[in-house]
Design a protein around this motif. Structure first.
Motif, PDB file in Angstrom:
ATOM      1  N   THR A 141       5.203   5.632  -4.459  1.00 26.84           N
ATOM      2  CA  THR A 141       3.737   5.687  -4.470  1.00 26.84           C
ATOM      3  C   THR A 141       3.186   5.678  -5.899  1.00 26.84           C
ATOM      4  OG1 THR A 141       3.875   6.960  -2.454  1.00 26.84           O
ATOM      5  CG2 THR A 141       1.781   7.050  -3.634  1.00 26.84           C
ATOM      6  N   VAL A 197       7.155   1.402  -0.201  1.00 25.39           N
ATOM      7  CA  VAL A 197       7.074   0.186  -1.015  1.00 25.39           C
ATOM      8  C   VAL A 197       8.513  -0.283  -1.228  1.00 25.39           C
ATOM      9  CG1 VAL A 197       6.356  -0.784  -3.221  1.00 25.39           C
ATOM     10  CG2 VAL A 197       4.998   1.024  -2.150  1.00 25.39           C
ATOM     11  N   TYR A 230       2.176   0.287   4.104  1.00 24.01           N
ATOM     12  CA  TYR A 230       1.343   1.313   3.487  1.00 24.01           C
ATOM     13  C   TYR A 230       0.004   1.474   4.196  1.00 24.01           C
ATOM     14  CZ  TYR A 230      -0.147  -3.068   1.295  1.00 24.01           C
ATOM     15  OH  TYR A 230      -0.533  -4.371   1.098  1.00 24.01           O
ATOM     16  N   GLY A 244       3.865   5.343   3.967  1.00 24.83           N
ATOM     17  CA  GLY A 244       4.631   4.111   4.120  1.00 24.83           C
ATOM     18  C   GLY A 244       5.724   4.027   3.082  1.00 24.83           C
ATOM     19  N   ILE A 263      -3.102   3.390   2.252  1.00 21.29           N
ATOM     20  CA  ILE A 263      -3.367   4.116   1.007  1.00 21.29           C
ATOM     21  C   ILE A 263      -4.851   4.416   0.880  1.00 21.29           C
ATOM     22  CG2 ILE A 263      -1.419   3.239  -0.372  1.00 21.29           C
ATOM     23  CD1 ILE A 263      -3.365   1.178  -1.568  1.00 21.29           C
ATOM     24  N   HIS A 271      -0.535   7.886  -0.016  1.00 21.06           N
ATOM     25  CA  HIS A 271       0.165   6.744   0.591  1.00 21.06           C
ATOM     26  C   HIS A 271       1.006   7.201   1.776  1.00 21.06           C
ATOM     27  CE1 HIS A 271       3.937   3.956  -0.054  1.00 21.06           C
ATOM     28  NE2 HIS A 271       3.179   3.469   0.908  1.00 21.06           N
TER      29      HIS A 271
END
Ligand code: G6P
Length: 613
Positions: free
Chosen positions: A126, A103, A159, A101, A161, A99
């Protein structure tokens, strides 16, 4: 920040992945890891530190398999250690994810998963994603693709991913929202990465995945792209124009030095096809084609971060001087959160080397939502900002790998100069003589930069005197004020020495109190309209016992008589002059950092592409 790579095909995946990680290390380098599916096994190797450490660790491991994903990290959630390194695995050990980014709602999602009996090994956001995907799949009895689509509808944040399943060794699922993702199409093989650099030596065919899309990458089958509602998207296959030698150091010890020395040729590439010297004409087509929009603007706002923000300041001076249109320069991170007044008659220029800086990208979206016309000036072809703007111009300086930006800065200033000239001509706000003279000096820039690069040996020697200085002050006026800011930033970034850039005349409102014979003061005192004023500032410093290194124009005698050290650069009018003056400052920062034994290309805590806020 963070780089992701993936491979599925007929080759051994591990060498492709590790080489790709080296190419992406500029994005973050505090830990690295790889996940490979081999037969029935999902093998994950990860470690704190650089990719080379991962390689040493993996030497003794089973790295077989022709499908895998890999990651190089710039930590956001959780300190850089082995456990927080990616890839992260689901509770059952079936799924692995990488990942790039953040969350944002990871805490809420994690709490719900913990209630459902999930345990977490790492402190990362992640791991929450991969557990969520597994939870959705097992509780709904759906496919992995469906589970991913449902899960991503619950995830808030940014993200890119990639996900693999040890029970499906032919498939990689990759998705993006606000972080870059490119898929490379080979013959019977696929590559995926944060940018095209890990892909270019295998194929020149790539697909840039858009926000809200999932790439379904199956061995031996055509690529599919679907959205989170499973609607198929059409996509364009693009041809890469990058070459491998642009990604290698050649005979240079560091990418930064290579990129400094590349500037004569990168400026040639930047102006090629845009300046017609026979006709004394410059046409930046993105600006020319939208000239009505530009010329009707009440004002132009330039948003950028870091070095690009310094180039933007020079852009402000250039556009205001030549076009007489008011210009404001904003840090993208401030602009996006301070509820700025944006009219639909405004033109917003987004300046970004990588085209991926999260704050600059968010500024694009904000300005767009208010109806402004958005013009991007970027280097990385196909990156997110150029794809989000109404129009724009690439700077065409080739991939910049050293974390400290050098050739991108000079390319950005050159493009902004061409933009100002294009608009000024259309507006009739520049007289023909000045227009022609400025064009001719831009054409001469490669030779002028070559002249400045001849200072290399002198600067290498000079740097030894200052290696152990603890503070530096950089001063300049007019166009050379942003150059002073940029010189100070270069030194800070790679040598970890505190340095401040200041408008020379502002010195007396504060920094003058710092002057002693310990702190080197770098003054840009080239022959321009403010030369005499700058000379007075040097006198003020000398009167207080300061030590001055002056960047002067060839043939200067006045400053030579006052300053402690002088570095002579070829003479040129603005804006060519401020580009030329930047070269010795880049070299000085470079050699001081080398003398201090710093990792010049990968300075601590920094990353080249800042895809988090
Ligand atoms: C990071 C890089 C800088 C760069 C800045 C803005 O801080 O280390 O070199 O100037 O981001 O990046 P951009 O790609 O938007 O120009």
């Amino acid at each position: 920040m963070c780089g992701i790579v993936g491979y599925v095909g007929f080759r051994e995946a591990y060498p492709v992945l590790v080489k790709g990680l080296h190419r992406l290390e500029y994005r973050g380098y505090d830990s690295a890891g790889v996940a490979l599916v081999n037969g029935n096994a999902l093998n994950i190797y990860k470690t704190k530190g650089k990719v080379s450490r991962l390689e040493r660790f993996a030497e003794t491991q089973n790295v077989g398999g022709n499908i895998g994903i890999a990651h190089t990290r710039w930590a956001t959630h959780g300190e850089p250690n082995d456990v927080n390194a990616h890839p992260h695995c689901s509770e059952s050990g079936t799924l692995a994810i990488i990942h790039n980014g953040i969350v944002e709602n990871y805490a809420v999602l994690k709490a719900a998963l913990v209630e459902n009996g999930y345990t977490f090994r790492s402190c990362t956001d992640t791991e929450v994603m991969v557990q969520l995907i597994e939870y959705v799949r097992s509780s709904n009895g759906c496919t992995l693709l469906e589970a991913l689509q449902i899960a991503l509808r619950q995830v808030v944040g940014a993200y890119a991913i990639a996900l693999i399943d040890k029970n499906d060794p032919d498939r990689i699922l990759a998705a993006r929202r606000s972080s870059p993702l490119v898929v490379g199409l080979g013959n019977d093989e696929y590559f995926l990465a944060s940018d095209a650099t890990p892909i270019v030596e295998y194929t020149d065919k790539v697909v840039y995945i858009d926000d809200g899309e999932i790439a379904v990458i199956d061995r031996g089958k055509p690529l599919r792209v679907v959205n989170f509602d499973n609607v198929e998207s059409t996509f364009d296959v693009r041809r890469l124009e990058m070459s491998i030698c642009q990604l290698e150091k050649g005979s240079y010890p560091h990418f930064m030095l290579k990129e400094i020395f590349e500037q004569p040729s990168t400026i040639r590439d930047c102006i090629r096809g845009r300046i017609n010297i026979e006709a004394d004409r410059v046409t930046l087509s993105g600006a020319f084609d939208n000239r009505e929009r530009f010329l009707a603007a009440q004002r132009i706002v330039i948003v950028a971060c870091g070095t690009s923000w310094h180039a933007a300041l020079i852009g402000e001076y250039l556009i205001e001087e030549m076009c007489r249109i008011p210009v404001e320069v904003e840090y993208a991170s401030e602009f996006r959160y301070r509820n700025p007044v944006i009219h639909n008659s405004d033109v917003v220029i987004d300046l970004s080397q990588s085209g991926e800086t999260a704050d600059t990208l968010a500024a694009v979206e904000l300005a767009k939502s208010k109806g402004a016309f958005i013009f991007g000036v970027c280097n990385a072809v196909g990156s997110s900002i150029p794809r989000a703007t109404d129009s724009g111009a690439y700077i065409h300086v080739g991939p910049e790998i050293g974390v400290a930006s050098t050739k991108a800065f000079t390319g950005q200033v050159t493009v902004l100069a061409m933009l100002a000239l294009t608009l000024a001509r259309e507006k009739g706000s520049i007289d023909r003589e000045q227009y022609i003279a400025t064009i001719r000096h831009l054409v001469q820039l490669p030779q002028l930069i070559e002249g400045a690069l001849k200072l290399d040996g002198q600067i290498r020697e000079l740097s030894k005197i200052f290696t152990y200085a603890r503070n530096f002050l950089y001063l300049g006026r007019g166009y050379n004020y942003p150059v002073a800011l940029e010189g100070a930033l270069k030194l800070k970034e790679i040598s970890y020495i505190h340095a401040e850039g200041y408008p020379a005349a502002e010195m007396k409102h504060g920094p003058i109190a710092l002057i002693d014979n310990e702190m080197p003061i770098i003054v840009i005192a080239t022959a321009d309209s403010l030369y005499d004023k700058t000379v007075s500032n040097i006198e003020e410093i000398k009167a207080r016992g300061g030590r001055v290194v002056a960047i002067v124009s060839e043939g200067d005698t006045v400053v030579r008589g006052i300053a402690d050290y002088v570095l002579e650069v070829p003479q040129a009018p603005e804006p060519a002059s401020c580009i030329v003056s930047t070269i010795p400052l880049q070299l000085l920062a470079y050699y001081i950092a080398v003398n201090k034994g710093r990792n010049v290309d990968q300075p601590r805590n920094l990353a080249k592409s800042v895809t988090v806020e």
